[in-house]
Design a protein around this motif. Sequence first.
Motif, PDB file in Angstrom:
ATOM      1  N   TRP A 124       8.220   8.867  -1.816  1.00 25.31           N
ATOM      2  CA  TRP A 124       9.332   8.020  -2.344  1.00 25.31           C
ATOM      3  C   TRP A 124       8.505   6.858  -2.891  1.00 25.31           C
ATOM      4  O   TRP A 124       8.938   5.852  -3.887  1.00 25.31           O
ATOM      5  N   ASP A 125       7.661   5.901  -1.932  1.00 25.05           N
ATOM      6  CA  ASP A 125       7.782   4.958  -1.864  1.00 25.05           C
ATOM      7  C   ASP A 125       6.097   4.473  -2.880  1.00 25.05           C
ATOM      8  O   ASP A 125       5.218   4.536  -2.779  1.00 25.05           O
ATOM      9  N   GLY A 126       6.556   3.496  -3.466  1.00 18.83           N
ATOM     10  CA  GLY A 126       5.272   3.149  -4.853  1.00 18.83           C
ATOM     11  C   GLY A 126       4.541   1.406  -4.182  1.00 18.83           C
ATOM     12  O   GLY A 126       4.095   1.466  -5.829  1.00 18.83           O
ATOM     13  N   GLY A 127       4.923   1.428  -3.463  1.00 17.93           N
ATOM     14  CA  GLY A 127       4.323  -0.071  -3.626  1.00 17.93           C
ATOM     15  C   GLY A 127       5.303  -1.604  -4.184  1.00 17.93           C
ATOM     16  O   GLY A 127       6.179  -1.045  -3.973  1.00 17.93           O
ATOM     17  N   LEU A 128       4.877  -2.696  -4.044  1.00 18.50           N
ATOM     18  CA  LEU A 128       5.500  -3.711  -3.850  1.00 18.50           C
ATOM     19  C   LEU A 128       6.859  -3.754  -5.069  1.00 18.50           C
ATOM     20  O   LEU A 128       7.645  -3.645  -5.312  1.00 18.50           O
ATOM     21  N   ALA A 129       5.998  -3.516  -6.330  1.00 13.48           N
ATOM     22  CA  ALA A 129       7.151  -3.238  -7.464  1.00 13.48           C
ATOM     23  C   ALA A 129       7.255  -1.742  -7.377  1.00 13.48           C
ATOM     24  O   ALA A 129       7.879  -1.381  -9.234  1.00 13.48           O
ATOM     25  N   GLY A 130       6.479  -0.571  -6.896  1.00 13.21           N
ATOM     26  CA  GLY A 130       7.250   0.647  -7.109  1.00 13.21           C
ATOM     27  C   GLY A 130       6.446   1.287  -8.546  1.00 13.21           C
ATOM     28  O   GLY A 130       6.204   2.775  -9.085  1.00 13.21           O
ATOM     29  N   ARG A 131       4.797   1.337  -8.562  1.00 15.91           N
ATOM     30  CA  ARG A 131       4.003   1.785  -9.986  1.00 15.91           C
ATOM     31  C   ARG A 131       3.167   1.742  -9.759  1.00 15.91           C
ATOM     32  O   ARG A 131       1.913   2.460 -10.245  1.00 15.91           O
ATOM     33  N   LEU A 132       2.756   1.817  -8.206  1.00 18.64           N
ATOM     34  CA  LEU A 132       1.077   2.568  -8.103  1.00 18.64           C
ATOM     35  C   LEU A 132       0.993   3.480  -8.816  1.00 18.64           C
ATOM     36  O   LEU A 132       0.125   3.438  -8.963  1.00 18.64           O
ATOM     37  N   MET A 177       1.210  -1.085   0.110  1.00 22.95           N
ATOM     38  CA  MET A 177       0.354   0.030   0.207  1.00 22.95           C
ATOM     39  C   MET A 177       1.266   1.407  -0.044  1.00 22.95           C
ATOM     40  O   MET A 177       2.120   1.295   0.347  1.00 22.95           O
ATOM     41  N   LEU A 178       0.150   2.536  -0.517  1.00 19.36           N
ATOM     42  CA  LEU A 178       1.149   3.540  -0.289  1.00 19.36           C
ATOM     43  C   LEU A 178       1.194   4.065   0.931  1.00 19.36           C
ATOM     44  O   LEU A 178      -0.136   4.342   1.895  1.00 19.36           O
ATOM     45  N   PRO A 179       1.735   4.248   1.402  1.00 21.35           N
ATOM     46  CA  PRO A 179       2.030   6.161   2.889  1.00 21.35           C
ATOM     47  C   PRO A 179       0.729   6.439   2.966  1.00 21.35           C
ATOM     48  O   PRO A 179       0.848   6.977   2.259  1.00 21.35           O
ATOM     49  N   ARG A 180       0.240   6.075   4.435  1.00 16.77           N
ATOM     50  CA  ARG A 180      -0.598   7.988   4.409  1.00 16.77           C
ATOM     51  C   ARG A 180      -0.409   8.916   5.021  1.00 16.77           C
ATOM     52  O   ARG A 180      -1.356   9.183   4.666  1.00 16.77           O
ATOM     53  N   ARG A 181       0.682   8.577   5.341  1.00 17.72           N
ATOM     54  CA  ARG A 181       1.083  10.025   5.781  1.00 17.72           C
ATOM     55  C   ARG A 181       3.323  10.018   6.008  1.00 17.72           C
ATOM     56  O   ARG A 181       3.796   9.114   5.349  1.00 17.72           O
TER      57      ARG A 181
END
Length: 231
Positions: A136-144, A126-130
Amino acid sequence: MTTHTRTPMPAPARPAPIFTLPGVYAPQHDTALLTRALDREDIGAGTSVLDLGTGSGALAVAAARRGARVTALDISWRAVLTARLNALLSRQSVTVHHGDLTTRVPRGPFDLVLSNPPYVPSPSPMLPRRGAARAWDGGLAGRLVVDRVCDTAPRILRTGGVLLMVHSALCDEQLTLDRLALRGMKAEVVERRLIPFGPVLRSRQAWLRRRHLIGDDETSEELVVVRAERV
């Protein structure tokens, strides 16, 4: 004999430095690479630009300096305030909205869409909420968020309009090119740069190896800029 004195021309004013509030993504290698791609675009008075995920507003300000009419969007209120402040300090006109790619995207049509989205593969699906990791975090594959930009840009670009997006090769530029092509965009990679792992990737090296995203000896990542034109 008449002596003519040449009046020296004043030196051009230096652009104001970009300021960032705590927790807001500061301009880095990816910002510079995307700015270089921006420099090659035909931008002038009347060009309408949208900066998706503006962060510090560095790219929005760069486009405004070239005469464009710039709108910027970010999900972080701190980023919105930072971008507004940097536009003010740079004496540039930038309209900055608070929102994300599902609730507040301006309708357009735009001539140019810029995006430096969160693209780092993360152990969280999941994307961080805060927090700062939202930048920079885009989920497991970096693609969300990368995929959302690919889906959104064709809807808000005029015919002939251009998307410029930077992300890491760790989240697979070929997937980006294919996704954009399916949405009627002519896409290609126009910039590449190899950079050493930063603190975030260094902290995730073991996890990235387990997912076969990097090799055992890899200590650098490749950044790419994708240019896609709506045809």
